[in-house]
Design an enzyme around this catalytic site. Structure first.
Site, PDB file in Angstrom:
ATOM      1  N   CYS A   1       3.306   8.770   0.632  1.00 54.28           N
ATOM      2  CA  CYS A   1       3.748   7.873   1.697  1.00 54.28           C
ATOM      3  C   CYS A   1       3.898   6.486   1.104  1.00 54.28           C
ATOM      4  O   CYS A   1       2.924   5.909   0.605  1.00 54.28           O
ATOM      5  CB  CYS A   1       2.725   7.863   2.840  1.00 54.28           C
ATOM      6  SG  CYS A   1       3.147   6.718   4.187  1.00 54.28           S
TER       7      CYS A   1
ATOM      8  N   CYS B   1       5.241  -5.939   8.012  1.00 53.00           N
ATOM      9  CA  CYS B   1       6.262  -5.353   8.888  1.00 53.00           C
ATOM     10  C   CYS B   1       6.578  -6.327  10.015  1.00 53.00           C
ATOM     11  O   CYS B   1       5.673  -6.930  10.595  1.00 53.00           O
ATOM     12  CB  CYS B   1       5.762  -4.024   9.470  1.00 53.00           C
ATOM     13  SG  CYS B   1       7.022  -3.167  10.455  1.00 53.00           S
TER      14      CYS B   1
ATOM     15  N   CYS C   1      -1.443   7.232   9.366  1.00 46.74           N
ATOM     16  CA  CYS C   1      -0.252   6.593   9.922  1.00 46.74           C
ATOM     17  C   CYS C   1      -0.627   5.392  10.785  1.00 46.74           C
ATOM     18  O   CYS C   1      -1.455   5.484  11.684  1.00 46.74           O
ATOM     19  CB  CYS C   1       0.505   7.624  10.761  1.00 46.74           C
ATOM     20  SG  CYS C   1       2.025   6.999  11.483  1.00 46.74           S
TER      21      CYS C   1
ATOM     22  N   CYS D   1      -0.180  -0.492  15.895  1.00 49.12           N
ATOM     23  CA  CYS D   1      -0.102  -0.350  14.444  1.00 49.12           C
ATOM     24  C   CYS D   1      -0.812  -1.502  13.747  1.00 49.12           C
ATOM     25  O   CYS D   1      -0.515  -2.677  14.012  1.00 49.12           O
ATOM     26  CB  CYS D   1       1.364  -0.279  14.014  1.00 49.12           C
ATOM     27  SG  CYS D   1       1.601  -0.103  12.231  1.00 49.12           S
TER      28      CYS D   1
ATOM     29  N   GLU E   1       0.818  -1.205   0.000  1.00 48.76           N
ATOM     30  CA  GLU E   1       0.000   0.000   0.000  1.00 48.76           C
ATOM     31  C   GLU E   1       0.857   1.263   0.000  1.00 48.76           C
ATOM     32  O   GLU E   1       1.968   1.292   0.552  1.00 48.76           O
ATOM     33  CB  GLU E   1      -0.930   0.006   1.218  1.00 48.76           C
ATOM     34  CG  GLU E   1      -2.028  -1.044   1.096  1.00 48.76           C
ATOM     35  CD  GLU E   1      -3.040  -0.947   2.224  1.00 48.76           C
ATOM     36  OE1 GLU E   1      -4.228  -0.685   1.940  1.00 48.76           O
ATOM     37  OE2 GLU E   1      -2.652  -1.148   3.383  1.00 48.76           O
TER      38      GLU E   1
ATOM     39  N   CYS F   1       4.806  -3.245  16.476  1.00 45.87           N
ATOM     40  CA  CYS F   1       4.340  -2.185  17.367  1.00 45.87           C
ATOM     41  C   CYS F   1       2.883  -2.451  17.723  1.00 45.87           C
ATOM     42  O   CYS F   1       2.057  -2.712  16.840  1.00 45.87           O
ATOM     43  CB  CYS F   1       4.487  -0.820  16.695  1.00 45.87           C
ATOM     44  SG  CYS F   1       6.198  -0.373  16.329  1.00 45.87           S
TER      45      CYS F   1
END
Length: 351
Positions: A102, A109, A333, A116, A89, A113
């Site tokens: 972005c 990932c 974000c 997230c 994305e 975190c």
């Protein structure tokens, strides 16, 4: 077949072999990046037999747009298909003075975190330099943007941890910044890391070198370890020590990103500790009130709490509140997780 996108001039020269004229590699390189030819068939400066030969062995390498989602605030979230059918994305954010892209550095990932959505995917694989550059080229073309005609900012804050794919990230930066190619200033590119401390020196030595942003998100070692388990390996005190040694350019500040979680890391005491941690650094802080999503066990703080946190940090160093973009399409974000089916209304622009 191998992709052309991601090859630099020396790669192309090696591909052509020693018998090819020396200028041919530059012509092909400029056709790919400077003139942004999706297919070399349109690069008529090249001999027809060479274009045909390359077409038999190489693909253009641009990602294809699987879906676009339009936000009420003008942002667009893109689901891009890669050559192996993996998807990644990227987000386009139009602004009055500039446009921001972005982009992602990995599919998924590995950092995990806790606040997230991307972390819920895990890591599928690294992106190649061509796949990183391809996101920029695809979004820029789809939105009519090009360096020189409009100001393009690039932030590597999408899916992935860039410092765990640093060779490809740095090669992508070289391709993006090359005056003979896309010609985007390194001042307009920011790479964000969760704090992979041993890679800071390698990043610092890169040329060209984008700006650096570090995800802080906590004011103590224990708090950061809870929110960002990677801190169990890369400690906060070591990260701050490495930041003090980081060779900033005269015009530059380190950026620290801080996601505020209600009643977790948003107290006045947290703000004072953040200011103390960064007191000896030439730095600024971007505050991000949590962007919520399914499966995230935290809440967004009230605007008054965010403002109070900012006021305390501002006594010591510049501190800004980052306005979220694309919340209604899961483009903000920490929200990039292939949200094909989302509770917020989505507009798919691909008929």
């Amino acid at each position: 077949m191998l992709p052309l996108l991601g090859l630099d001039e020396s790669d192309i020269s090696a591909l052509l072999g020693p018998a090819a004229p020396r200028y041919r590699a530059r012509q092909i390189y400029e056709a790919i990046y400077k003139h942004r030819n999706l297919h070399l068939a349109s690069a008529t400066a090249l001999p027809k037999h060479l274009r045909q030969s390359l077409a038999r062995t190489h693909t253009p390498g641009w990602p294809s747009i699987a879906s676009r989602y339009q936000s009420a605030d003008g942002a667009r979230r893109y689901l891009l298909s890669l050559g192996d059918a993996k998807t990644v994305e990227a987000v386009f954010m139009p602004e009055e003075a500039r446009d921001t892209l972005c982009i992602s550095s990995q599919v998924g990932c590995p950092v995990d975190c806790r606040f997230c959505l991307t972390a819920l995917m895990g890591l599928e694989r690294n992106l190649t330099a061509g796949e990183i550059v391809g996101q920029v080229m695809t979004l820029a073309q789809d939105n009519g943007l090009w360096a020189g005609r409009t100001r393009i900012n690039i932030v590597m804050m999408g899916q992935g941890e860039p410092f765990l794919n640093l060779p490809n990230v740095l090669k992508a930066a070289r391709l993006l910044c090359d005056p003979n190619g896309l010609n985007i200033s390194p001042r307009r590119i920011t790479v964000s890391t969760s704090g992979i401390t041993p890679r800071l020196a390698e990043f610092a030595a890169a040329h060209p070198r984008p700006k650096l942003a570090i995800s802080l998100n906590a004011s103590t070692e224990d708090q950061r370890r809870e929110l960002m388990p990677i801190t169990g390996k890369y400690h906060l005190k070591d990260l701050i020590h490495a930041c003090r040694a980081y060779p900033l350019r005269p015009w530059e500040r380190l950026t620290f990103e801080y996601v505020l979680l209600k009643d977790v890391n948003d107290s006045d005491a947290d703000a004072r500790r953040v200011a103390g941690l960064l007191a000896q650094l030439r730095a600024k802080v971007n505050l991000i009130a949590l962007n919520p999503g399914p499966g995230i066990p935290y809440n967004c703080p009230d605007p008054a709490r965010v403002a109070a946190f900012q006021a305390i940090v501002r006594r010591s160093l510049p501190c800004f509140i980052r306005r979220p973009r694309g919340l209604d399409i899961f483009a903000a974000c920490g929200q990039l997780k292939r949200m094909e089916s989302a509770p917020a209304p989505l507009v798919d622009l691909n008929p």
